[in-house]
Motif scaffolding. Structure first.
Motif, PDB file in Angstrom:
ATOM      1  N   ASN A   1       0.848  -1.192   0.000  1.00 56.54           N
ATOM      2  CA  ASN A   1       0.000   0.000   0.000  1.00 56.54           C
ATOM      3  C   ASN A   1       0.887   1.247   0.000  1.00 56.54           C
ATOM      4  OD1 ASN A   1      -2.580  -1.302   0.254  1.00 56.54           O
ATOM      5  ND2 ASN A   1      -1.927  -1.885   2.288  1.00 56.54           N
ATOM      6  N   ILE A   2       0.773   2.027  -1.048  1.00 61.09           N
ATOM      7  CA  ILE A   2       1.564   3.260  -1.177  1.00 61.09           C
ATOM      8  C   ILE A   2       0.611   4.428  -1.339  1.00 61.09           C
ATOM      9  CG2 ILE A   2       3.305   4.477  -2.535  1.00 61.09           C
ATOM     10  CD1 ILE A   2       4.298   1.717  -3.477  1.00 61.09           C
ATOM     11  N   ARG A   3       0.841   5.469  -0.550  1.00 62.33           N
ATOM     12  CA  ARG A   3       0.002   6.673  -0.599  1.00 62.33           C
ATOM     13  C   ARG A   3       0.897   7.900  -0.512  1.00 62.33           C
ATOM     14  NH1 ARG A   3      -3.093   3.003  -1.298  1.00 62.33           N
ATOM     15  NH2 ARG A   3      -5.105   2.627  -0.389  1.00 62.33           N
ATOM     16  N   PRO A   4       0.448   9.023  -1.074  1.00 61.70           N
ATOM     17  CA  PRO A   4       1.208  10.271  -0.893  1.00 61.70           C
ATOM     18  C   PRO A   4       1.104  10.739   0.554  1.00 61.70           C
ATOM     19  CG  PRO A   4      -0.828  10.695  -2.079  1.00 61.70           C
ATOM     20  CD  PRO A   4      -0.729   9.203  -1.913  1.00 61.70           C
ATOM     21  N   SER A   5       2.105  11.433   1.041  1.00 59.11           N
ATOM     22  CA  SER A   5       2.123  11.874   2.440  1.00 59.11           C
ATOM     23  C   SER A   5       0.910  12.742   2.787  1.00 59.11           C
ATOM     24  CB  SER A   5       3.421  12.605   2.771  1.00 59.11           C
ATOM     25  OG  SER A   5       3.575  13.748   1.954  1.00 59.11           O
ATOM     26  N   ALA A   6       0.383  13.467   1.825  1.00 55.48           N
ATOM     27  CA  ALA A   6      -0.796  14.303   2.076  1.00 55.48           C
ATOM     28  C   ALA A   6      -1.998  13.457   2.488  1.00 55.48           C
ATOM     29  CB  ALA A   6      -1.127  15.130   0.840  1.00 55.48           C
ATOM     30  N   ALA A   7      -2.017  12.195   2.095  1.00 51.12           N
ATOM     31  CA  ALA A   7      -3.151  11.323   2.407  1.00 51.12           C
ATOM     32  C   ALA A   7      -3.307  11.122   3.906  1.00 51.12           C
ATOM     33  CB  ALA A   7      -2.984   9.971   1.710  1.00 51.12           C
ATOM     34  N   ILE A   8      -2.221  11.139   4.648  1.00 57.26           N
ATOM     35  CA  ILE A   8      -2.316  10.930   6.089  1.00 57.26           C
ATOM     36  C   ILE A   8      -3.004  12.118   6.758  1.00 57.26           C
ATOM     37  CG2 ILE A   8      -0.054  11.826   6.789  1.00 57.26           C
ATOM     38  CD1 ILE A   8      -1.416   8.585   8.155  1.00 57.26           C
ATOM     39  N   ARG A   9      -2.789  13.293   6.231  1.00 57.09           N
ATOM     40  CA  ARG A   9      -3.452  14.484   6.783  1.00 57.09           C
ATOM     41  C   ARG A   9      -4.911  14.542   6.349  1.00 57.09           C
ATOM     42  NH1 ARG A   9       1.488  16.573   5.077  1.00 57.09           N
ATOM     43  NH2 ARG A   9       0.573  17.393   3.181  1.00 57.09           N
ATOM     44  N   GLN A  10      -5.160  14.201   5.111  1.00 57.74           N
ATOM     45  CA  GLN A  10      -6.506  14.328   4.553  1.00 57.74           C
ATOM     46  C   GLN A  10      -7.405  13.137   4.877  1.00 57.74           C
ATOM     47  OE1 GLN A  10      -5.496  14.781   0.465  1.00 57.74           O
ATOM     48  NE2 GLN A  10      -4.787  16.896   0.694  1.00 57.74           N
ATOM     49  N   ASN A  11      -6.815  11.953   4.997  1.00 61.14           N
ATOM     50  CA  ASN A  11      -7.612  10.726   5.158  1.00 61.14           C
ATOM     51  C   ASN A  11      -7.061   9.838   6.265  1.00 61.14           C
ATOM     52  OD1 ASN A  11      -9.152  11.399   2.815  1.00 61.14           O
ATOM     53  ND2 ASN A  11      -7.485  10.645   1.553  1.00 61.14           N
TER      54      ASN A  11
ATOM     55  N   ASN B   1      -8.319   8.557   9.005  1.00 64.19           N
ATOM     56  CA  ASN B   1      -9.170   7.418   9.372  1.00 64.19           C
ATOM     57  C   ASN B   1      -9.118   6.318   8.321  1.00 64.19           C
ATOM     58  OD1 ASN B   1      -9.941   8.573  11.808  1.00 64.19           O
ATOM     59  ND2 ASN B   1     -11.722   9.580  10.891  1.00 64.19           N
ATOM     60  N   GLU B   2      -9.096   6.695   7.058  1.00 58.98           N
ATOM     61  CA  GLU B   2      -9.030   5.722   5.970  1.00 58.98           C
ATOM     62  C   GLU B   2      -7.705   4.952   6.022  1.00 58.98           C
ATOM     63  OE1 GLU B   2      -8.388   5.887   1.201  1.00 58.98           O
ATOM     64  OE2 GLU B   2      -9.888   7.264   2.021  1.00 58.98           O
ATOM     65  N   ILE B   3      -6.607   5.675   6.216  1.00 59.39           N
ATOM     66  CA  ILE B   3      -5.281   5.038   6.282  1.00 59.39           C
ATOM     67  C   ILE B   3      -5.210   4.127   7.515  1.00 59.39           C
ATOM     68  CG2 ILE B   3      -2.812   5.467   6.574  1.00 59.39           C
ATOM     69  CD1 ILE B   3      -3.359   6.632   3.983  1.00 59.39           C
ATOM     70  N   ALA B   4      -5.699   4.602   8.664  1.00 60.13           N
ATOM     71  CA  ALA B   4      -5.675   3.800   9.885  1.00 60.13           C
ATOM     72  C   ALA B   4      -6.487   2.518   9.696  1.00 60.13           C
ATOM     73  CB  ALA B   4      -6.221   4.611  11.057  1.00 60.13           C
TER      74      ALA B   4
ATOM     75  N   VAL C   1       3.729   3.669   7.889  1.00 62.08           N
ATOM     76  CA  VAL C   1       2.731   3.745   8.950  1.00 62.08           C
ATOM     77  C   VAL C   1       2.103   2.364   9.094  1.00 62.08           C
ATOM     78  CG1 VAL C   1       0.575   4.835   9.666  1.00 62.08           C
ATOM     79  CG2 VAL C   1       2.232   6.142   8.340  1.00 62.08           C
ATOM     80  N   MET C   2       1.939   1.932  10.360  1.00 62.57           N
ATOM     81  CA  MET C   2       1.272   0.657  10.590  1.00 62.57           C
ATOM     82  C   MET C   2       0.507   0.703  11.903  1.00 62.57           C
ATOM     83  SD  MET C   2       4.759  -1.558  11.342  1.00 62.57           S
ATOM     84  CE  MET C   2       4.045  -3.053  10.817  1.00 62.57           C
ATOM     85  N   ASP C   3      -0.474  -0.185  12.048  1.00 68.15           N
ATOM     86  CA  ASP C   3      -1.256  -0.201  13.283  1.00 68.15           C
ATOM     87  C   ASP C   3      -0.400  -0.755  14.420  1.00 68.15           C
ATOM     88  OD1 ASP C   3      -2.568  -3.227  13.870  1.00 68.15           O
ATOM     89  OD2 ASP C   3      -1.837  -2.864  11.838  1.00 68.15           O
ATOM     90  N   ILE C   4      -0.737  -0.374  15.637  1.00 64.44           N
ATOM     91  CA  ILE C   4       0.077  -0.697  16.808  1.00 64.44           C
ATOM     92  C   ILE C   4       0.150  -2.199  17.055  1.00 64.44           C
ATOM     93  CG2 ILE C   4      -1.733  -0.468  18.558  1.00 64.44           C
ATOM     94  CD1 ILE C   4       1.799   0.927  18.913  1.00 64.44           C
ATOM     95  N   GLU C   5      -0.932  -2.918  16.819  1.00 64.78           N
ATOM     96  CA  GLU C   5      -0.931  -4.369  17.030  1.00 64.78           C
ATOM     97  C   GLU C   5       0.058  -5.057  16.095  1.00 64.78           C
ATOM     98  OE1 GLU C   5      -4.075  -7.938  16.441  1.00 64.78           O
ATOM     99  OE2 GLU C   5      -4.791  -6.228  17.594  1.00 64.78           O
ATOM    100  N   SER C   6       0.049  -4.675  14.834  1.00 63.65           N
ATOM    101  CA  SER C   6       0.996  -5.250  13.869  1.00 63.65           C
ATOM    102  C   SER C   6       2.423  -4.865  14.218  1.00 63.65           C
ATOM    103  CB  SER C   6       0.668  -4.785  12.446  1.00 63.65           C
ATOM    104  OG  SER C   6      -0.581  -5.267  12.053  1.00 63.65           O
ATOM    105  N   PHE C   7       2.619  -3.628  14.642  1.00 63.02           N
ATOM    106  CA  PHE C   7       3.949  -3.167  15.019  1.00 63.02           C
ATOM    107  C   PHE C   7       4.465  -3.966  16.217  1.00 63.02           C
ATOM    108  CE2 PHE C   7       6.633  -0.472  17.710  1.00 63.02           C
ATOM    109  CZ  PHE C   7       7.682  -0.225  16.830  1.00 63.02           C
ATOM    110  N   THR C   8       3.626  -4.151  17.230  1.00 59.37           N
ATOM    111  CA  THR C   8       4.022  -4.899  18.426  1.00 59.37           C
ATOM    112  C   THR C   8       4.364  -6.339  18.072  1.00 59.37           C
ATOM    113  OG1 THR C   8       2.643  -3.474  19.803  1.00 59.37           O
ATOM    114  CG2 THR C   8       3.263  -5.601  20.735  1.00 59.37           C
ATOM    115  N   ARG C   9       3.538  -6.976  17.245  1.00 60.31           N
ATOM    116  CA  ARG C   9       3.796  -8.346  16.809  1.00 60.31           C
ATOM    117  C   ARG C   9       5.122  -8.429  16.051  1.00 60.31           C
ATOM    118  NH1 ARG C   9      -0.782  -9.144  14.734  1.00 60.31           N
ATOM    119  NH2 ARG C   9      -0.294  -8.524  12.626  1.00 60.31           N
ATOM    120  N   ARG C  10       5.363  -7.450  15.192  1.00 57.81           N
ATOM    121  CA  ARG C  10       6.599  -7.422  14.405  1.00 57.81           C
ATOM    122  C   ARG C  10       7.812  -7.251  15.322  1.00 57.81           C
ATOM    123  NH1 ARG C  10       6.585  -5.752   9.010  1.00 57.81           N
ATOM    124  NH2 ARG C  10       8.656  -5.489   8.170  1.00 57.81           N
ATOM    125  N   GLU C  11       7.716  -6.370  16.315  1.00 57.51           N
ATOM    126  CA  GLU C  11       8.822  -6.154  17.251  1.00 57.51           C
ATOM    127  C   GLU C  11       9.107  -7.420  18.063  1.00 57.51           C
ATOM    128  OE1 GLU C  11      10.912  -3.310  17.761  1.00 57.51           O
ATOM    129  OE2 GLU C  11      10.083  -3.052  15.761  1.00 57.51           O
TER     130      GLU C  11
END
Length: 88
Positions: free
Chosen positions: A2-12, A14-17, A39-49
């Motif tokens: 999943n690739i998005r422009p950085s502006a997407a995090i400001r504009q969307n 909830n969609e990215i999350a 950017v990744m959700d905390i559960e996936s990040f914790t599992r990865r760590e």
């Protein structure tokens, strides 16, 4: 991927999350067409760590074994755990 422009995090945000949580994969953010952030959700990040820490631990044990260092036997480990559990 999943690739998005950085502006997407400001504009969307909830969609990215939601995308991160739903797919359990990171979203790559670009700035001026170049990779910038992940950017990744905390559960996936914790599992990865946890997975990375486990791999590091297994690698250290394997290096010790390859160098001839002796670990402990199952009986020794069991005795140690009994002591730790009784203290706790």
């Amino acid at each position: 991927m999943n690739i998005r422009p950085s502006a997407a995090i400001r504009q969307n945000y909830n969609e990215i999350a939601e995308l991160c949580r739903k797919t359990q994969t990171p979203v790559y953010l670009t700035k001026n067409g170049e990779g910038d952030l992940v950017v990744m959700d905390i559960e996936s990040f914790t599992r990865r760590e946890r997975m990375l820490q486990l791999r590091e631990n297994l690698l250290a044990v394997e290096e010790d074994r390859a160098m001839g260092r002796r670990g402990c036997s199952i009986d020794e480990l069991e005795s140690y755990l009994d002591i730790v559990l009784k203290e706790g």
